[in-house]
Design an enzyme around this catalytic site. Structure first.
Site: not given
Length: 336
Positions: A77, A200, A168
């Site tokens: 991330e 998210d 994702e």
């Protein structure tokens, strides 16, 4: 490689109004977004030290292999500058000025802003646990951002959005599993943190898969060939160039721990492709050229082949007990 024709570049420009109506709503207003501080001890509070002690107490129940997976996810991330750079290599959708009002550019910047919270929250949480070597983690982040990534998307938004759709969903699965494992080990607050991030990622996945769905609608031939291209290359994880200054095979070792613990596996990889094939109705698309029909057959037949790889991977895991030391956890060893 600029493999997108001028006609296809114009097609993406013609889709700007569609992107504004169909993709930008997947973003959340800043004032309605959660922020890392919502889930961390409040430094201005008199109870700050008590809250930190509680956090550290909860973290005592987490095993070392869990921290290896969580740190690997966090480092992935934190390499966010690389991902925005990658988006801005795509012909027809890149941010041409750095502050372009194009919906494609607005999405890239706001997506980055939303993703930025993930690394911030996990970084601070891990710091407060006292269970990890933050300096080694910080060095790994710096090495990774400096190394970049090569998703083999050729500056082509067909390939780029297929990659991000896949990636994702992969991160949503990985964070969802670290949430489940944290709960199993007794750290319910960390489970909430990982679950928020997974949610998210799922929302972002929905946006990217909608883009590719639109491509299959207006250019099924190009979308099919793009999907075949990316799956023949194999989807490389964003942190595949991970390095901590010590272990040249760090990403491979991290991946083995994630495989063994069930955080992210070859079975998940196959499941993602199977999901996307169904999501985009790949099997039912007709009117393709002979070349695209072969691509269709290849993609639709790929998940079972990947599952056979999963079986072989599991057999290697069972052969253990091979161990590896990770600088992130003060060079303690965990099973690979």
């Amino acid at each position: 490689m600029h493999s997108l024709s001028p006609e296809k570049i114009e097609m993406f420009k013609s889709l700007e109004s569609w992107a504004e109506e169909s993709i930008l709503p997947f973003l959340r207003p800043v004032e309605k977004c959660w922020q890392p501080q919502d889930y961390l001890p409040e430094p201005s509070s008199e109870s700050f030290y008590d809250e930190v002690r509680e956090l550290r107490k909860r973290a005592e129940c987490l095993p070392d292999d869990y921290f290896v997976c969580l740190v690997g996810d966090m480092i992935t991330e934190e390499a966010l500058p690389t991902y925005l750079t990658m988006l801005n290599t795509l012909d027809g959708t890149r941010d041409e000025t750095g502050a372009s009002p194009s919906p494609w550019a607005v999405w890239g910047r706001a997506w980055t802003a939303e993703e930025n919270r993930h690394g911030d929250l996990l970084n601070k949480y891990l710091y407060l646990t006292g269970r990890v070597d933050m300096k080694q983690i910080e060095k790994t982040i710096q090495y990774l951002i400096g190394s970049g990534m090569d998703p083999q998307t050729e500056n082509n938004p067909y390939l780029g959005f297929i990659y991000t759709s896949f990636q994702e969903r992969a991160t949503a699965i990985s964070h969802g599993n670290t949430a489940r494992h944290a709960k199993d080990h007794g750290d319910h607050k960390l489970a909430t943190v990982c679950g928020l991030i997974a949610a998210d990622e799922k929302r972002h996945e929905n946006a990217y898969t909608r883009i590719v769905e639109k491509l299959f609608e207006i250019d099924p031939e190009g979308a099919m060939l793009g999907l075949e291209d990316m799956m023949r290359k194999k989807i490389s994880m964003p942190a595949h160039l991970m390095y901590d200054g010590q272990d040249k095979n760090l990403f491979e070792h991290f991946s083995l721990v994630a495989q063994r613990t069930g955080v992210y596996t070859a079975k998940d990889y196959a499941g993602i492709l199977e999901h996307l094939v169904k999501r985009w109705n790949v099997e039912s698309i007709t009117g393709l050229s002979a070349r695209a029909q072969k691509a269709q057959d290849f993609v639709c037949g790929l998940p079972p082949r990947i599952l056979r790889l999963e079986e072989r991977a599991q057999s290697r895991v069972k052969k253990g007990p091979k161990t590896g030391a990770f600088s992130w956890i003060f060079n303690r060893e965990v099973a690979l």
